[in-house]
Structures are given as structure tokens and as C-alpha cells.
Design a protein around this motif. Sequence first.
Motif, PDB file in Angstrom:
ATOM      1  N   PRO A 122       0.791  -1.050   0.008  1.00  0.00           N
ATOM      2  CA  PRO A 122      -0.048   0.126  -0.095  1.00  0.00           C
ATOM      3  C   PRO A 122       0.889   1.224   0.169  1.00  0.00           C
ATOM      4  O   PRO A 122       1.866   1.431   0.863  1.00  0.00           O
ATOM      5  CB  PRO A 122      -0.930   0.098   1.300  1.00  0.00           C
ATOM      6  N   THR A 123       0.740   2.360  -0.881  1.00  0.00           N
ATOM      7  CA  THR A 123       1.412   3.290  -0.991  1.00  0.00           C
ATOM      8  C   THR A 123       0.802   4.641  -0.797  1.00  0.00           C
ATOM      9  O   THR A 123      -0.509   4.755  -1.389  1.00  0.00           O
ATOM     10  CB  THR A 123       1.955   3.150  -2.507  1.00  0.00           C
ATOM     11  N   PHE A 124       1.426   5.520  -0.211  1.00  0.00           N
ATOM     12  CA  PHE A 124       0.895   6.757   0.081  1.00  0.00           C
ATOM     13  C   PHE A 124       2.101   7.604  -0.908  1.00  0.00           C
ATOM     14  O   PHE A 124       3.364   7.561  -0.929  1.00  0.00           O
ATOM     15  CB  PHE A 124       0.987   7.269   1.417  1.00  0.00           C
ATOM     16  N   VAL A 125       1.633   8.979  -1.488  1.00  0.00           N
ATOM     17  CA  VAL A 125       2.565   9.655  -2.035  1.00  0.00           C
ATOM     18  C   VAL A 125       2.759  11.016  -1.375  1.00  0.00           C
ATOM     19  O   VAL A 125       1.556  11.697  -1.160  1.00  0.00           O
ATOM     20  CB  VAL A 125       1.999  10.124  -3.583  1.00  0.00           C
ATOM     21  N   LEU A 224      -5.453   6.106   7.675  1.00  0.00           N
ATOM     22  CA  LEU A 224      -5.807   5.216   6.609  1.00  0.00           C
ATOM     23  C   LEU A 224      -5.067   3.691   6.617  1.00  0.00           C
ATOM     24  O   LEU A 224      -5.152   2.922   5.735  1.00  0.00           O
ATOM     25  CB  LEU A 224      -5.586   6.159   5.441  1.00  0.00           C
ATOM     26  N   LEU A 225      -4.122   3.690   7.477  1.00  0.00           N
ATOM     27  CA  LEU A 225      -3.348   2.504   7.598  1.00  0.00           C
ATOM     28  C   LEU A 225      -4.265   1.442   8.351  1.00  0.00           C
ATOM     29  O   LEU A 225      -5.020   1.363   9.242  1.00  0.00           O
ATOM     30  CB  LEU A 225      -2.116   2.639   8.478  1.00  0.00           C
ATOM     31  N   ALA A 226      -4.236   0.193   7.467  1.00  0.00           N
ATOM     32  CA  ALA A 226      -4.798  -0.968   8.144  1.00  0.00           C
ATOM     33  C   ALA A 226      -4.211  -1.774   9.089  1.00  0.00           C
ATOM     34  O   ALA A 226      -2.815  -1.706   8.988  1.00  0.00           O
ATOM     35  CB  ALA A 226      -4.861  -1.976   6.769  1.00  0.00           C
ATOM     36  N   GLU A 227      -4.753  -2.310  10.196  1.00  0.00           N
ATOM     37  CA  GLU A 227      -4.337  -3.204  11.109  1.00  0.00           C
ATOM     38  C   GLU A 227      -3.860  -4.446  10.461  1.00  0.00           C
ATOM     39  O   GLU A 227      -4.730  -4.924   9.734  1.00  0.00           O
ATOM     40  CB  GLU A 227      -5.013  -3.526  12.318  1.00  0.00           C
ATOM     41  N   ARG A 228      -3.116  -5.083  10.984  1.00  0.00           N
ATOM     42  CA  ARG A 228      -2.537  -6.442  10.156  1.00  0.00           C
ATOM     43  C   ARG A 228      -2.549  -7.370  11.440  1.00  0.00           C
ATOM     44  O   ARG A 228      -2.117  -7.062  12.679  1.00  0.00           O
ATOM     45  CB  ARG A 228      -1.255  -6.404   9.824  1.00  0.00           C
TER      46      ARG A 228
END
Length: 667
Positions: A122-125, A224-228
Motif C-alpha cells: 500500500p502506497t502513499f505519495v 488510513l493504515l490498516a491493522e494487520r
Amino acid sequence: MRQAVVGLLAHVDAGKTTLAEAMLAEAGAIRAPGRVDDGSTHLDTDAMERERGITIFSSTAALDWAGTHLMLVDAPGHVDFSAEAERTIAALDAAILVVGANDGVQGHTETLWDLLERHGVPTFVFVSKCDLENPGREGLLAELSARLSPACLDACALLAGDAAATEEAAASDEAAMEEFLESGALAVRTLVRLVAARDVFPVFFGAALRGEGVRDLLDGMCELLAERDWPEEFAARVYRVSRGARGERLAWVKVTGGSLRAKAQLAGSDWGVSWQEKVNEVRLYQGASFETVTEVPAGRVCAVTGLTHVMPGSALGAEAAGERPMLAPVLSYQVIPEPGADVTALVRALRELAGEDPMLGVTWHEELQEAHVQLMGEVQQDVVAALLRERYGMSVTFGPGGILYKETVTAPAEGVGHFEPLRHYAEVRLLVEPLPRGSGVEFGTRCSTDDLDLNWQRLILTNAMERDHLGVLTGSPLTDVRVTLLAGRAHAKHTEGGDFRQATYRAVRQALMGARERGECLLLEPWYRFRLAVPAERVGRALTDLTRMAAEFGAPEPSGDLSRITGEVPASEVGEYALEVARYTGGRGRLSLELAGYRECHNADEVVAAAGYDPEADLPNTPDSVFCSHGAGHTVKWADVPAHAHTVADPARLRPYRAADASFFSA
């Protein structure tokens, strides 16, 4: 507390390290951000990095923000160190791709984007340097959309519930679109899911040197980061190997299951060699400093001491083996020591460095008394030279770079090697079969234990795997083959371990000589996948050049005010074409390259003739065998060896390979 390993990646000079410093300072992890231009950054810890103002080695630091523990990994940005950047990507939960507002998307930016896509990160710019002259937010978003993905969307607009941005995000997913049509909005959990699935790439804007936009990035990313969830069984992957301040070997690992404890006994297998070692220390690094801990849970990165066998890409515990790297050197350089220097010590030092970077590809040419290494470019040359000088007190220079060719076979070839000087005895019969491109070299056995004890078979496989075997067209490394032991013979009294080494080497070469005589050897060369963007009025020149370079490409496509051509081209034809593109386009054109793999050489006859390689004169790699007659050893030429051999292969073992036949190792 939620956690994530987040990598920062960018084309060189885009402001990546400056952003990392600003994030650490904003979160209170450091007192003040360091500056690249005066060498005071916390993450560029090596003297060469501070001197050049670029990131050469990946480094880590942690911060806490909004209930989330972020482990930042600052990856190299220079194209010469893109192989280390790729290894780092494999350890990431998410990435921040930094783009300079003044320079926009560069060729290497697109290469990094492709690597992130390949690894599903997953990528943020973050568009930095917005305080410098740039085309504005809309223009920058349009370029990101055209060059990277149409799913690059303004993050602040998304989180604020802007209707247009939300509708664009919803268009990437059927369930999201239904939610949008029903409510006119998307829940944050839906945005989290879209980001995790790489359906949306949030874009933030700012100027890291001034601290602008950094808080928005931290807030938005943590939201916006998902938990794993990580499995309970221990697993980890090594993504880097380096040396500590005291010269100790450090293995940098991402723990992907269970937990990693100090003093734990770990076992693994690398390059066909099994090992078992104890972890001495577990360290958490913050730039150059570290703290020693007793345990690191899954989802975090750390450095450990005590593991002397692992290499970047090694899998520990239940972790699965990784993919072959996309980026690899295609140039080979001679390493030239000072007059009177100990060449043996130089080769030993280079191989120690290759233990930290397996892409270095050290080879020793016995007949020429030359050491060669595989490198990405001139900056990496400087780094290798500096490491040799600082660690080992050796001063070296480099010869001109040459294309790294490889060789393979097009049909199965059986070979026999016999080594029987007085009071020695070993014979090996094996099969060399072609494999698909990019497979490397595999080893295995179909030999019956009735014919040869299992311990001798294991020794033969170990001997086969311990060196790079050379082809017989140009003496280039052999690849894309399976080497299978068919039969062997030992003597109860006279066989020693080294006898099978000699027999194994000779058997491989004898098989290749037979294939060469039948026209079944093939020369391979590296090909680049390229993107060439030029102004419309220069397309004709570009197409002419590409045709001359034996490139394969599609029709030009419009891309803003430029035309883009994509395809593949032999690496040997590229040379300094990127500089030529800049010249004939007035600096507006761009050429980006990445290794597409090895293919049949487009001018093989010319390359073979220029190499002038005589495989029978290459005595360290002889295809001939030694037999004993009347109490003395004598040499039998390779073509006559089968008639003198003591083993006879079972024809059933020559059938095409099936998965149930045997276990094979890759190298």
C-alpha cells in the motif's frame, strides 16, 4: 498499539531523507531535524552518505503518532542502489513515495512504483518541495495520474469528504460505489480497505524542509493504515546485512510471525547449505544508535547479531522463500588492486562484501588472475572502493564495465566426469537440462542409493552448488538449467571428498562440450524494459534510434505534451543513450530502464567471436577426465570420456523431469 513498517522511497534529490527527518522531529522522536546539505541527518549515518548527501544504505528509526507505532525505513534513492531499495520493499507494510514538486515524476520513480506494485505494498505519495516553482496541485495530480496511476487522489480532499474525490475513490471498487451511491460518502474503514488493496493512493502535499504538510501526512497516514494480524508461529525475513560500528555482522530482519528472542536457536537453509545458529543480540536502531532488547514481536523490524550464514532474502522459521529480484546488475567490472597487493586477500574481502550484498557477484578468473564484480554503476564503484579501503586497507581501481552475458542449453545434455590419479577415485554422471528464463540453476539427484551412498550424493550436490559453472561459448556463467545426478561411483579405499569435486566439475563441462558440438548451447544477454518520453516532434528520431538498437517496442502514445514509447532493448545497445536523449530533446526527454531479464543474444556470433574463448584451454574448468592405467593417471579428452566411463546411466532417469521425481535446490 497499532504498528506498521513504513518505507520512504524516492528518486535521488526528491527530498526523501528531509521528509524522514521532519516526521521524526514532528513526532518528538528527535529534538530537531537534521539537514542533508550539512551532513547532520539522523538517518544518513554512514560517512559516505554524509559526504555525498545521498542515501546509500537503508536505515531505520521509530516514532509514535496518534496511537500508532511507525517504524520508518529510509531506503536508497540513487539508481545504483536500487537493488537494496527492492530488498527493503519486501519488508514493508506500507510506503511513502516522495516526489519533488519541482522535478515531478522521474524515470526511477516509475521503477520504484513498479516494485511497490509487484510486492503489493500500500502506497502513499508525498509531493514535497511545493515551495519551489511547480505546476500547481492540479497539474501535479494530473502528472501522477498519467505517470503512476489514475487512483492517485488528493488525501486531504478524501478525508474531508470532498464529493469529487470520494466519487473517484468509490469508482475503484463495486462495494465502495454502492456505499457512495447510498450515502454520498465513504466511511473511513472503507478508505482504509481501498488503500490496503492498492485501489487508492492518497497524495499529500507539502515542503518537508519547512515542516509544511508533515503533520497532515502523519495524521492521514495513521488514519488510513490498516491493522494487520500476524501468525503465532515464528517467521522472519532478512532484508539487509551490514556491519556494526565494531565490525560485527548485523542481519536486519522483519519479524512476520511469533516473536524473535535473544539467544534463540534458529535453523535455515541458504544456497543449499543447512545451518543452525544462535541469535546473540536483538537490537532496535534509531539512526546510528540502538538499544538491546530481549524480544521483538511480529510486525516489527530489528537487527540481530550471531547469524553468520544468512543473506538478504533469507527466510527464517515459517517464512516462505522470496521472489527473485527484479533489479540486478548487468555490468561486470574488473577490480584492479595496487601493484604488489595480495590478490587472494582482495578476493576474500570482496566475497565478504558479497555476503552483505549478494548482487555483487564476485568472480575470480584464474587464467587471467583477475577479480570481477557485478555493479549497477559508477557510484556503487566508489562505495565498494571506499569499503575496501576503510575495512581492509586495500586501494583499488576499476576497469571499464562490460555486459554480463550468461549461457544456457537448449536440449538435455548428459555428462561424465572421472578423476582417478594414483590412489584417488571418483566418477560422476549427470544431466544438464534447460529451464525457463529466469530460473537460475537447480540441483538434484535421481541416483539410486544402491549405486552410490547418500552421503556421497550429498557431497556431489554440495560440490555442484559451491561455484558458478561457466558456459563453453564465451566462458560466461551458466544459468536456467537443472543439474541432475544420474549415477556415480566411489572406491571403498581410495575415494576422498575432493575427488568428487573434481569429477563433478568435469562432468558439467563435459556435458556442455557435447551440447556445444551439437549446436545446443545458447548465449543470453540482459534486456532492459524501457520507457522513453520525447516531444512529439522528436518521435521520428527516437524510433530510428530504437530500431538501430534492435529494440522491440509499441506505437508511441501521447502523455501530456510528450509522446511515450515503451518496449524492451538489449542492454549492450543502450550505452549512454539517456544522455543522448537529453541532448536531442533539449532536456525535455526522459529514458527510464529496468532489467527485464535475460533473452537470446541478438548478436551472438559477433559476441562469441570477440570473446575468443577456448573452453579446452581453460584448464581450471577443464572438460577432460583423469583415468588410471598401469599404475599412473593419464588425461582422456572430453569426447572420449564416455567410452572409458565406469558408470552407465539408467535410460529411465533421462526422461523429462516430473515433480515427484526428486527434491531440487535452487541457487
